[in-house]
Design an enzyme around this catalytic site. Structure first.
Site, PDB file in Angstrom:
ATOM      1  N   HIS A  82      15.637  87.240  46.706  1.00  0.00           N
ATOM      2  CA  HIS A  82      15.151  86.143  47.873  1.00  0.00           C
ATOM      3  C   HIS A  82      16.207  86.117  49.034  1.00  0.00           C
ATOM      4  CE1 HIS A  82      13.779  82.014  49.054  1.00  0.00           C
ATOM      5  NE2 HIS A  82      14.997  81.825  49.341  1.00  0.00           N
ATOM      6  N   ASP A 161       9.356  70.340  44.615  1.00  0.00           N
ATOM      7  CA  ASP A 161      10.035  71.096  45.844  1.00  0.00           C
ATOM      8  C   ASP A 161       9.203  71.033  46.971  1.00  0.00           C
ATOM      9  OD1 ASP A 161      12.176  72.584  46.953  1.00  0.00           O
ATOM     10  OD2 ASP A 161      10.584  73.999  47.337  1.00  0.00           O
ATOM     11  N   ARG A 168      12.683  66.184  53.195  1.00  0.00           N
ATOM     12  CA  ARG A 168      13.923  66.286  53.873  1.00  0.00           C
ATOM     13  C   ARG A 168      13.865  67.096  55.121  1.00  0.00           C
ATOM     14  NH1 ARG A 168      15.494  71.013  50.111  1.00  0.00           N
ATOM     15  NH2 ARG A 168      17.284  71.321  51.396  1.00  0.00           N
ATOM     16  N   SER A 183      16.412  73.854  45.495  1.00  0.00           N
ATOM     17  CA  SER A 183      14.959  74.064  46.127  1.00  0.00           C
ATOM     18  C   SER A 183      14.710  75.682  45.758  1.00  0.00           C
ATOM     19  CB  SER A 183      15.084  73.867  47.531  1.00  0.00           C
ATOM     20  OG  SER A 183      13.862  74.401  48.268  1.00  0.00           O
ATOM     21  N   LYS A 187      12.182  77.692  42.399  1.00  0.00           N
ATOM     22  CA  LYS A 187      11.266  78.457  42.909  1.00  0.00           C
ATOM     23  C   LYS A 187      11.416  79.874  42.148  1.00  0.00           C
ATOM     24  CE  LYS A 187      11.300  77.195  47.007  1.00  0.00           C
ATOM     25  NZ  LYS A 187      11.427  76.798  48.279  1.00  0.00           N
TER      26      LYS A 187
HETATM   27  N1  URA Z   1      14.628  77.444  51.708  1.00  0.00           N
HETATM   28  C1  URA Z   1      14.243  76.926  50.565  1.00  0.00           C
HETATM   29  O1  URA Z   1      13.471  77.300  49.979  1.00  0.00           O
HETATM   30  N2  URA Z   1      14.836  75.613  50.411  1.00  0.00           N
HETATM   31  C2  URA Z   1      15.485  75.024  51.200  1.00  0.00           C
HETATM   32  O2  URA Z   1      16.056  73.738  50.829  1.00  0.00           O
HETATM   33  C3  URA Z   1      16.367  75.711  52.265  1.00  0.00           C
HETATM   34  C4  URA Z   1      15.855  76.792  52.366  1.00  0.00           C
END
Ligand code: URA
Length: 430
Positions: A82, A161, A168, A183, A187
């Site tokens: 990621h 999320d 947010r 977050s 995922k």
């Molecule tokens: N990428 C994400 O998936 N979540 C965040 O909070 C910031 C960057």
């Protein structure tokens, strides 16, 4: 339990219990808690932060708000990577085939680009016919067949999320380290892989602006991963200038293929080989990072890694592009230097935003993308420049880009004195 009590507890600097975090996530996802209370809690977390234990509980609650992908039908160790997002970041397109060619299983769920950053799905969809909407059966079958599949994330993956991130975004609470960590990790953990490398970018084109923040975010994500029995490594890498030379969808696919063939830009090649070595070692396909590195070098030299990318394209219905005839634009405009010296700065954010305005990215989720346009950098930080040298080529389909050309020129700062090339990999946290 009352939401107002949870907000007040966090506001006053106390740690929330697992039951309180679960209550918030469950009820917010079901629509029982209004946005004004959720955003109040987000702001309290922004100011008071969270312990590692609270962040782990938040990750777990978010992860459990939707489907958890079951990859147990795939034999072998599943790896994932990621990136926190950047400009010109086509790492997944190179890394996936590199590690798949070495026996690791790449079952990758990717996202789309927004704002100045690009997305792997958009880049893949620039290849004619390529389909990223795979059923879970087709996805698993493809990984068992050719070691790799890349598909779009479904809405059922960590839905809490999705709601929280949107909240947010409009409540000034994105840059909170425990919220970002929960977050991202919710995922990644929901995507079902055993081994994860996180590429945490720092610099103008990235979320994290300082090394201290990037280190803290990396440490926390590695710890959360460990709490879920996953092997997680975080790389902290420079995003003050774009990665590689190409920014734009088809341009980045071409650069990814060139890198897989051993003739890509040095920085992109180095990052992919280094991250790939950790993934291969952790996937138990090599005894050490050094041994994994030589396996990778071999698969590039033999073109086997490039051939895995060909197989991926074909398995997902796409047509492998003829690199000389892939891009169709009205014109290619050279941006030339007005000074002589060394490139001191190359603002990734400005280049990313310029590429987006040329049509390569989206300002809003609804925008459509022009796959053919973008920017190819001809000089990077530390390069010597003479007056009149080409700094960048702009692949354009618009009528008048005079202002954009000026923005791209101004993204380069030229210094009279010698500038050293900056390091790309700043730290590795295991
Ligand atoms: N990428 C994400 O998936 N979540 C965040 O909070 C910031 C960057």
């Amino acid at each position: 339990m009352r939401m107002v009590d949870i907000i007040e507890k966090k506001r006053d600097g106390h740690a929330l219990s697992k039951a309180e975090i679960d209550y918030f996530i469950e009820n917010y996802t079901e629509g029982n808690i209004p946005d004004y209370q959720a955003s109040s809690l987000m702001m309290a977390i922004y100011f008071q932060s969270m312990s590692d234990e609270e962040a782990t509980h938040l990750t777990e609650a978010t992860l459990n708000s939707g489907d958890i992908i079951d990859l147990s039908a795939i034999e072998g160790i599943k790896v994932d990577k990621h990136s926190t997002g950047g400009v010109g970041d086509k790492t997944s397109l190179v890394l996936g085939p590199l590690v798949a060619a070495n026996g690791a299983k790449v079952a990758k769920l990717s996202g789309r680009g927004l704002g100045h950053t690009g997305g792997t799905l958009d880049k893949l969809e620039s290849i004619p016919g390529l389909n990223v909407s795979l059923s879970s059966e087709a996805f698993i079958e493809q990984v068992n067949d050719i070691n790799i599949a890349i598909a779009g994330q479904t809405a059922s993956l960590a839905p809490a999320d999705k709601h929280l991130y949107a909240l947010r975004d409009v409540s000034g609470t994105v840059p909170s380290i425990p919220l970002i960590a929960a977050s991202i990790m919710s995922k990644k953990l929901a995507s079902g892989s055993d081994v994860i490398v996180l590429d945490v970018k720092i610099g103008e084109g990235a979320f994290m602006k300082t090394l201290d923040d990037a280190r803290e975010l990396s440490r926390l994500m590695v710890k959360i991963g460990k709490n879920f029995n996953k092997k997680v490594t975080a790389f902290i890498t420079d995003m003050s200038q774009p990665l590689g030379n190409a920014v734009g969808n088809k341009l980045e696919v071409i650069e990814a293929i060139q890198t897989l063939q051993g003739n890509g830009p040095e920085d992109l090649e180095e990052l992919c080989k280094e991250i790939g070595s950790y993934l291969i070692k952790d996937a138990e396909q090599a005894e050490s990072v050094d041994a994994a590195r030589s396996l990778i070098e071999n698969k590039v030299e033999s073109l086997e890694a490039r051939d895995v990318f060909k197989k991926l394209i074909s398995a997902q219905g796409g047509e492998y592009p003829d690199l000389n005839d892939f891009i169709k634009v009205r014109d290619i405009v050279a941006v030339k230097s007005e000074d002589a010296g060394y490139v001191k700065r190359l603002n990734a954010l400005d280049i990313g935003l310029s590429a987006m305005r040329l049509g390569a990215g989206r300002a809003t989720k609804e925008d459509t993308i022009d796959m053919d346009v973008g920017i190819v950098l001809n000089k990077k930080v530390g390069d010597k420049v003479e007056e009149g040298d080409v700094l960048a080529y702009v692949y354009n389909n618009k009528d008048d880009i005079t202002e954009e050309l000026r923005t791209i020129l101004n993204a380069f700062e030229i210094s009279e004195s010698y500038i050293e090339k900056p390091p790309l990999i700043i730290d590795i946290i295991e």
